[in-house]
Design a protein around this motif. Sequence first.
Motif, short mmCIF file in Angstrom:
data_model
loop_
_atom_site.label_atom_id
_atom_site.label_comp_id
_atom_site.label_asym_id
_atom_site.label_seq_id
_atom_site.Cartn_x
_atom_site.Cartn_y
_atom_site.Cartn_z
N LYS A 195 0.96 -1.04 0.08
CA LYS A 195 0.22 0.19 0.11
C LYS A 195 1.10 0.87 -0.05
O LYS A 195 0.43 2.13 0.98
CB LYS A 195 -0.79 0.20 0.85
N LEU A 196 2.28 1.45 -0.97
CA LEU A 196 2.75 3.05 -0.68
C LEU A 196 1.98 3.42 -1.70
O LEU A 196 1.97 2.62 -3.36
CB LEU A 196 3.76 1.64 -1.42
N THR A 197 2.04 4.50 -1.66
CA THR A 197 1.35 5.29 -3.01
C THR A 197 3.49 5.48 -3.81
O THR A 197 3.97 5.39 -3.63
CB THR A 197 1.51 6.79 -2.70
N THR A 198 2.84 5.81 -5.51
CA THR A 198 3.52 5.72 -6.31
C THR A 198 4.26 7.56 -6.63
O THR A 198 5.40 7.26 -7.38
CB THR A 198 3.35 4.76 -7.43
N ASN A 199 3.87 7.48 -6.42
CA ASN A 199 3.72 9.19 -7.03
C ASN A 199 3.67 11.08 -5.87
O ASN A 199 4.69 11.41 -5.95
CB ASN A 199 2.33 9.87 -7.43
N LYS A 200 4.00 9.95 -4.45
CA LYS A 200 4.51 10.73 -3.05
C LYS A 200 6.40 10.60 -3.32
O LYS A 200 6.52 9.97 -3.07
CB LYS A 200 3.61 10.63 -1.84
N GLN A 201 6.54 12.12 -2.71
CA GLN A 201 8.54 12.04 -2.45
C GLN A 201 8.46 11.19 -1.63
O GLN A 201 7.44 11.48 -1.09
CB GLN A 201 8.89 13.26 -2.25
N VAL A 202 9.52 10.35 -1.17
CA VAL A 202 10.19 9.88 -0.08
C VAL A 202 9.34 10.06 0.91
O VAL A 202 9.84 9.64 2.36
CB VAL A 202 11.19 8.53 -0.25
N LYS A 203 9.96 11.55 1.30
CA LYS A 203 9.97 12.46 2.04
C LYS A 203 9.24 12.59 3.48
O LYS A 203 9.16 12.76 3.90
CB LYS A 203 10.39 13.92 2.16
N THR A 204 8.04 11.88 2.30
CA THR A 204 6.64 12.47 3.03
C THR A 204 5.94 10.93 3.50
O THR A 204 5.97 10.90 4.50
CB THR A 204 5.25 12.44 2.00
N PHE A 205 7.26 9.49 2.88
CA PHE A 205 6.94 8.86 4.07
C PHE A 205 6.95 8.15 5.48
O PHE A 205 8.36 9.05 5.56
CB PHE A 205 7.86 7.04 3.11
N SER A 206 6.57 7.67 5.85
CA SER A 206 6.67 7.56 7.80
C SER A 206 7.66 6.83 7.27
O SER A 206 7.96 5.99 6.31
CB SER A 206 5.53 6.23 7.97
N LYS A 207 8.38 6.22 8.68
CA LYS A 207 9.90 5.32 8.64
C LYS A 207 9.16 3.68 7.74
O LYS A 207 10.50 3.08 7.70
CB LYS A 207 10.00 5.00 9.73
#
Lengths: 210, 278
Positions: free
Chosen positions: B113-125
Amino acid sequence: MKGLILKDLLLVKSNIRTIIIVLFIFLITIFNDVSSITLLFPLFSIIMCLTTFSYDEYNKWDAYAITLTNNRKLVIKSKYVFTIMMLIITSLLAFIVNIIVGNINGNLNIEEITSNVLEGLFGILVFISIMYPIIYKFGIEKARIFILVICFALTFVLGYLFRNIDINMSSNSIIKFLDTYLIVIIPILSIIVLFISYLISYKFYSKKDF
Amino acid sequence: MNNKIEIKNLNKNYDDFQLKNINLDIPCGYITGLIGENGAGKTTLIKSILNIINYDSGDIKINGEDKKENIGVVLDNMFFPELLNANDIGKIMKNVYKTWDMNLYSKYLSDFKLTTNKQVKTFSKGMRKKLEIAVALSHKPSILILDEPTSGLDPIVRDEILDIFLDFIQDENNTILLSTHITSDLEKIADYITFIDNGSLVLNDYKDNILDDFGILKVDKDDFKNIDSKDIIKYKKNKYSYDILVKSREKLKKKYNKYVIDKPTLDEIMVIYIKGVK
């Protein structure tokens, strides 16, 4: 290597809006004296390249890049190739803008533009050839101080030289020779300087722990 | 037995830490779990195997195929450029690995369930770890070298990922080396346990051997003197009792039939080994 270059290109692309705005401001503010673009465009691309070093350091990318290639030489090579690509693209861009503006103003001098672009390109290549080994030795954060020092030193040395050489500039046969064969000499010199720089960078990089 | 990774006399000196003469074989077809406290040398060992650090002496051999193409890696800290998104990273990897499988990558991304078009920096750990694991698996490597791949993940995702590892190891040509603090994960999936303490290899054996052989002998303060000192590996003093780490559990059960000898967990072995005294 392609993957690593693509990574840097994508990083630059993620800043594309800022880049376009800055280039546009350049164009507007210096439209009268368009020749300064010859230096400003490639210089700007170098800033972008240096930024990718910052991103790499901040994101601790290098350790991973080494596992991706299992070859530290390739990591260095990618950075140099990427930088040269950026430089050539921006120099071409500057060349084209110069020609267009020259056409509009009716004072087009392709020969002069070519030698200006080549000289600018060479100056910047020398600059990065000194910079990159320093970055690979000390990291980009510490290398920033060196950038300032080198800029001042280059300005000072070149200024001093020009003031003293200026008198017999036109009559000096060496300068004349250089000027005539510029289009051959500069690429050869650039390649030699870059290659030495690359070897030194690799030497530093191969000893590093990440 | 067929060894995938052979480490001989590995030494690495830092100012404040040394990796001391590590000899270790990572067998092909198994999951080897690397345990030890923070700063014990797990990451140094993994980085040595991956050539990220230059070790001072010793030899590390990775048997078989092309080293780069066949290893999938997760490092201890996050390493993807934060300004890029999962799509970008897929494009990069496609140009890095000949064997990169974009469909497999997309499948992992949607499974996780990972979004493909959001910058990695918006991801949680946890999302970043999942992305890293997806990338490590998507070029179909035969060796996975993972430095704390499950840290920061919730139990449900951790369970999913452990299943992926178990699935991966079904192919007997595949090998996993992973370090972790979550020893319960290793109790679930690891075949071998390698325990490093203060830069030295303390223990390296089948997990089942370790868990079947070691025991924790619990005695009162007064009874402690009744225990033969040569049976004690290390002991830890509690308020009213002693926890003693022993070997040959079944044999000692007969010898000390008055006392309780428990089957230990990896955590308990680790804690008594590190914090206990001899």
